[in-house]
Scaffold this motif. Structure first.
Motif, PDB file in Angstrom:
ATOM      1  N   GLU A  87      32.339  36.620  56.546  1.00  0.00           N
ATOM      2  CA  GLU A  87      32.309  35.336  55.847  1.00  0.00           C
ATOM      3  C   GLU A  87      31.033  35.279  54.996  1.00  0.00           C
ATOM      4  N   ASP A  88      31.172  34.779  53.765  1.00  0.00           N
ATOM      5  CA  ASP A  88      30.027  34.605  52.849  1.00  0.00           C
ATOM      6  C   ASP A  88      29.500  35.899  52.232  1.00  0.00           C
ATOM      7  N   GLN A  89      30.050  37.047  52.623  1.00  0.00           N
ATOM      8  CA  GLN A  89      29.622  38.304  52.002  1.00  0.00           C
ATOM      9  C   GLN A  89      30.272  38.406  50.620  1.00  0.00           C
ATOM     10  N   ILE A  90      29.525  38.917  49.655  1.00  0.00           N
ATOM     11  CA  ILE A  90      30.086  39.092  48.309  1.00  0.00           C
ATOM     12  C   ILE A  90      30.686  40.496  48.222  1.00  0.00           C
ATOM     13  N   LEU A  91      31.895  40.576  47.691  1.00  0.00           N
ATOM     14  CA  LEU A  91      32.541  41.867  47.447  1.00  0.00           C
ATOM     15  C   LEU A  91      32.780  41.977  45.951  1.00  0.00           C
ATOM     16  N   PHE A  92      32.211  43.008  45.314  1.00  0.00           N
ATOM     17  CA  PHE A  92      32.330  43.178  43.868  1.00  0.00           C
ATOM     18  C   PHE A  92      32.897  44.572  43.620  1.00  0.00           C
ATOM     19  N   THR A  93      34.184  44.619  43.171  1.00  0.00           N
ATOM     20  CA  THR A  93      34.891  45.894  43.032  1.00  0.00           C
ATOM     21  C   THR A  93      36.215  45.663  42.314  1.00  0.00           C
ATOM     22  N   TYR A  94      37.005  46.734  42.062  1.00  0.00           N
ATOM     23  CA  TYR A  94      38.391  46.527  41.630  1.00  0.00           C
ATOM     24  C   TYR A  94      39.187  46.000  42.816  1.00  0.00           C
ATOM     25  N   LEU A  95      40.095  45.055  42.570  1.00  0.00           N
ATOM     26  CA  LEU A  95      40.934  44.502  43.647  1.00  0.00           C
ATOM     27  C   LEU A  95      42.430  44.696  43.384  1.00  0.00           C
ATOM     28  N   HIS A  96      42.907  44.371  42.181  1.00  0.00           N
ATOM     29  CA  HIS A  96      44.347  44.499  41.859  1.00  0.00           C
ATOM     30  C   HIS A  96      45.202  43.810  42.913  1.00  0.00           C
ATOM     31  N   LEU A  97      44.993  42.515  43.108  1.00  0.00           N
ATOM     32  CA  LEU A  97      45.639  41.815  44.232  1.00  0.00           C
ATOM     33  C   LEU A  97      47.116  41.497  44.014  1.00  0.00           C
ATOM     34  N   LEU A 107      41.762  39.582  52.547  1.00  0.00           N
ATOM     35  CA  LEU A 107      40.590  39.013  51.860  1.00  0.00           C
ATOM     36  C   LEU A 107      40.511  37.514  52.110  1.00  0.00           C
ATOM     37  N   VAL A 108      41.664  36.856  52.127  1.00  0.00           N
ATOM     38  CA  VAL A 108      41.688  35.417  52.443  1.00  0.00           C
ATOM     39  C   VAL A 108      41.130  35.207  53.853  1.00  0.00           C
ATOM     40  N   LYS A 109      41.597  36.032  54.779  1.00  0.00           N
ATOM     41  CA  LYS A 109      41.170  35.904  56.184  1.00  0.00           C
ATOM     42  C   LYS A 109      39.670  36.155  56.340  1.00  0.00           C
ATOM     43  N   SER A 110      39.124  37.052  55.512  1.00  0.00           N
ATOM     44  CA  SER A 110      37.721  37.455  55.673  1.00  0.00           C
ATOM     45  C   SER A 110      36.744  36.325  55.349  1.00  0.00           C
ATOM     46  N   LYS A 111      37.187  35.359  54.526  1.00  0.00           N
ATOM     47  CA  LYS A 111      36.315  34.268  54.026  1.00  0.00           C
ATOM     48  C   LYS A 111      35.161  34.802  53.154  1.00  0.00           C
ATOM     49  N   ALA A 112      35.307  36.033  52.683  1.00  0.00           N
ATOM     50  CA  ALA A 112      34.288  36.605  51.797  1.00  0.00           C
ATOM     51  C   ALA A 112      34.486  36.082  50.373  1.00  0.00           C
ATOM     52  N   ILE A 113      33.507  36.379  49.495  1.00  0.00           N
ATOM     53  CA  ILE A 113      33.572  35.988  48.082  1.00  0.00           C
ATOM     54  C   ILE A 113      33.966  37.240  47.311  1.00  0.00           C
ATOM     55  N   CYS A 114      35.193  37.270  46.819  1.00  0.00           N
ATOM     56  CA  CYS A 114      35.763  38.525  46.313  1.00  0.00           C
ATOM     57  C   CYS A 114      35.933  38.450  44.799  1.00  0.00           C
ATOM     58  N   ILE A 115      35.106  39.211  44.089  1.00  0.00           N
ATOM     59  CA  ILE A 115      35.099  39.196  42.624  1.00  0.00           C
ATOM     60  C   ILE A 115      35.668  40.525  42.142  1.00  0.00           C
ATOM     61  N   ALA A 116      36.730  40.429  41.321  1.00  0.00           N
ATOM     62  CA  ALA A 116      37.433  41.628  40.857  1.00  0.00           C
ATOM     63  C   ALA A 116      36.899  42.062  39.499  1.00  0.00           C
ATOM     64  N   TYR A 117      36.545  43.346  39.387  1.00  0.00           N
ATOM     65  CA  TYR A 117      36.110  43.857  38.085  1.00  0.00           C
ATOM     66  C   TYR A 117      37.169  43.577  37.008  1.00  0.00           C
ATOM     67  N   GLU A 118      38.454  43.797  37.388  1.00  0.00           N
ATOM     68  CA  GLU A 118      39.490  43.879  36.346  1.00  0.00           C
ATOM     69  C   GLU A 118      39.869  42.540  35.734  1.00  0.00           C
ATOM     70  N   THR A 119      39.412  41.418  36.310  1.00  0.00           N
ATOM     71  CA  THR A 119      39.787  40.143  35.692  1.00  0.00           C
ATOM     72  C   THR A 119      38.607  39.437  35.018  1.00  0.00           C
ATOM     73  N   VAL A 120      37.427  40.046  35.045  1.00  0.00           N
ATOM     74  CA  VAL A 120      36.293  39.497  34.283  1.00  0.00           C
ATOM     75  C   VAL A 120      36.645  39.627  32.789  1.00  0.00           C
ATOM     76  N   VAL A 345      39.181  35.453  45.170  1.00  0.00           N
ATOM     77  CA  VAL A 345      39.300  34.839  46.498  1.00  0.00           C
ATOM     78  C   VAL A 345      37.902  34.403  46.930  1.00  0.00           C
ATOM     79  N   ILE A 346      37.790  33.179  47.442  1.00  0.00           N
ATOM     80  CA  ILE A 346      36.500  32.721  47.957  1.00  0.00           C
ATOM     81  C   ILE A 346      36.720  31.870  49.200  1.00  0.00           C
TER      82      ILE A 346
END
Ligand SMILES: NC(=O)C1=CN([C@@H]2O[C@H](COP(=O)(O)OP(=O)(O)OC[C@H]3O[C@@H](n4cnc5c(N)ncnc54)[C@H](O)[C@@H]3O)[C@@H](O)[C@H]2O)C=CC1
Ligand SMILES: CC(=O)C(=O)O
Ligand SMILES: [Mg+2]
Length: 373
Positions: A87-97, A107-120, A345-346
């Motif tokens: 929870e609260d950890q930032i994940l910065f990578t490709y996701l392709h969800l 990712l929803v379950k993790s409660k992490a902050i998930c930022i996808a390279y491919e949608t910036v 996902v956040i």
């Protein structure tokens, strides 16, 4: 901030989230970088290269995930990595969800902050963190397609450029964006007969300006697509609707009607693929045959040329990594509407519309989600 770089674990994936030069930049900004042992070995960087840049080497991915405030990776987290997110950890990578329900749920379950390279996004309507890998994959798609056309690989036995007196292969590229333009450049260079289909007229204009009569830039209707695909020796799939599952533009019936021994390279496979008969393959076993058509559907093509790819990716991601580390994710995302588009996902909420729609999940506006986080 503590930034963690685990070793990539996808099949034949040798890229790495940060090269030593990027580590040095982060350290110069006052941050701590932890790197899993041998994370850069696949592209010739030793643990000493990383320690000299100021990183600390940790023995396992579990150590990196346990300690880092932000994880910087290349490929979407695999199931074992997802299980380590906090929870609260930032994940910065490709996701392709959008084509990947299990990952989205984790990712929803993790409660992490998930930022996808491919949608910036960027101010010119581009996708700055996808573009470098699309340039690599687009160029590679012609190499992969040329090999698929060889007889020993069950192809038609055609040389892309032909020879004097014998006609060249017809290469049909669907989608004239970064992948499509890069594929066209290589195919033209090899002397193929090249058609690119897109439904964005500005993209067709740009192709025309770049290639003149060496590329036929055609508006993509169902009719045009069918005509050219059925005439093709090699089809490259490079369409994208950002963040969404790719539309299946080439149907199973088209594949049945294609010439025996023709080939497709579905680069869009990371978003589920734009060819109905595609399924993701790996570098270890990249092709399969459906109705005598050779299919190449590797979802991490740039992983095959990890040195070129890692540097190209890092050049694009570094300013965003520095921003996240310096400002924290809230300010970094709220200050930059284009960067905010990367948030998928956040804290258990899906903040990318096409992903929420793909799985009938609730969509939460990303700005609201960050402000309330
Ligand atoms: N397999 C792999 O290793 C890699 C896959 N990719 C994927 O390749 C795909 C393409 O990426 P980019 O070229 O960067 O995207 P892009 O956004 O630059 O280009 C996509 C193009 O598709 C066009 N398009 C959308 N719908 C269409 C339709 N119905 N008919 C014809 N054209 C249509 C758009 O107008 C646009 O020009 C993405 O899914 C990306 O994730 C990218 C890099 C590596
Ligand atoms: C974009 C992507 O999926 C890759 O570089 O592997
Ligand atoms: Mg057939």
């Amino acid at each position: 901030m503590i930034i963690g770089v685990p070793k990539e674990i996808k099949n034949h994936e040798y890229r790495v989230g940060m090269v030593p030069a990027s580590v040095r930049e982060l350290v110069n900004h006052g941050h701590q970088v932890i790197v899993e042992t041998d994370a850069g070995m696949g592209i010739g960087f030793t643990n000493e290269d990383y320690t000299q840049a100021g990183a600390e080497i940790l023995a396992t991915a579990a150590d990196v995930f346990a300690k880092a405030d932000m994880i910087v990776k290349v490929k979407e987290p695999q199931a074992v990595e997802r299980a380590m997110l906090r929870e609260d950890q930032i994940l910065f990578t490709y996701l392709h969800l959008a084509p990947d329900l299990p990952q989205t749920e984790d990712l929803v379950k993790s409660k992490a902050i998930c930022i996808a390279y491919e949608t910036v996004t960027d101010a010119r309507g581009g996708l700055p963190l996808l573009a470098p890998m699309s340039e690599v994959a687009g160029r590679m798609s012609i190499q992969a397609g040329a090999q698929a056309l060889e007889k020993s690989n069950h192809g038609r036995g055609m040389l892309l450029g032909g020879v004097p007196g014998v006609e060249a292969a017809k290469v049909v590229v669907i989608g004239g964006g970064m992948v499509g333009r890069s594929a066209a450049q290589m195919a033209v260079g090899m002397g193929a007969d090249v058609v690119v289909l897109d439904r964005n007229i500005d993209v067709l204009r740009a192709l025309d300006a770049q290639f003149g009569n060496k590329v036929k830039a055609i508006y993509s209707t169902a009719d045009a697509l069918e005509k050219h695909v059925l005439e093709a020796d090699l089809v490259i799939g490079g369409v994208l609707i950002p963040g969404a599952a790719a539309p299946k533009l080439v149907t199973a019936d088209h594949i049945k009607a294609m010439k025996p021994g023709s080939a497709i390279v579905d680069v869009a496979i990371d978003q589920g693929g734009c060819i109905a008969t595609s399924k993701a393959t790996t570098h270890a076993d990249p092709t399969f045959i459906v109705d005598e058509v050779v299919h190449y559907c590797v979802a991490n093509m740039p992983g095959a040329v990890p040195r070129t790819s890692t540097f190209a990716l890092n050049n694009a991601t570094l300013p965003f990594i520095i921003n996240l580390a310096n400002k924290g994710y809230k300010k970094a995302l709220l200050d930059d509407a284009h960067f905010l588009k990367g948030l998928n996902v956040i804290k258990g909420q899906v903040t990318y519309k096409e992903v929420a729609e793909a799985f009938n999940m609730e969509y939460v506006d990303p700005r609201t989600a960050v402000e309330n986080a």
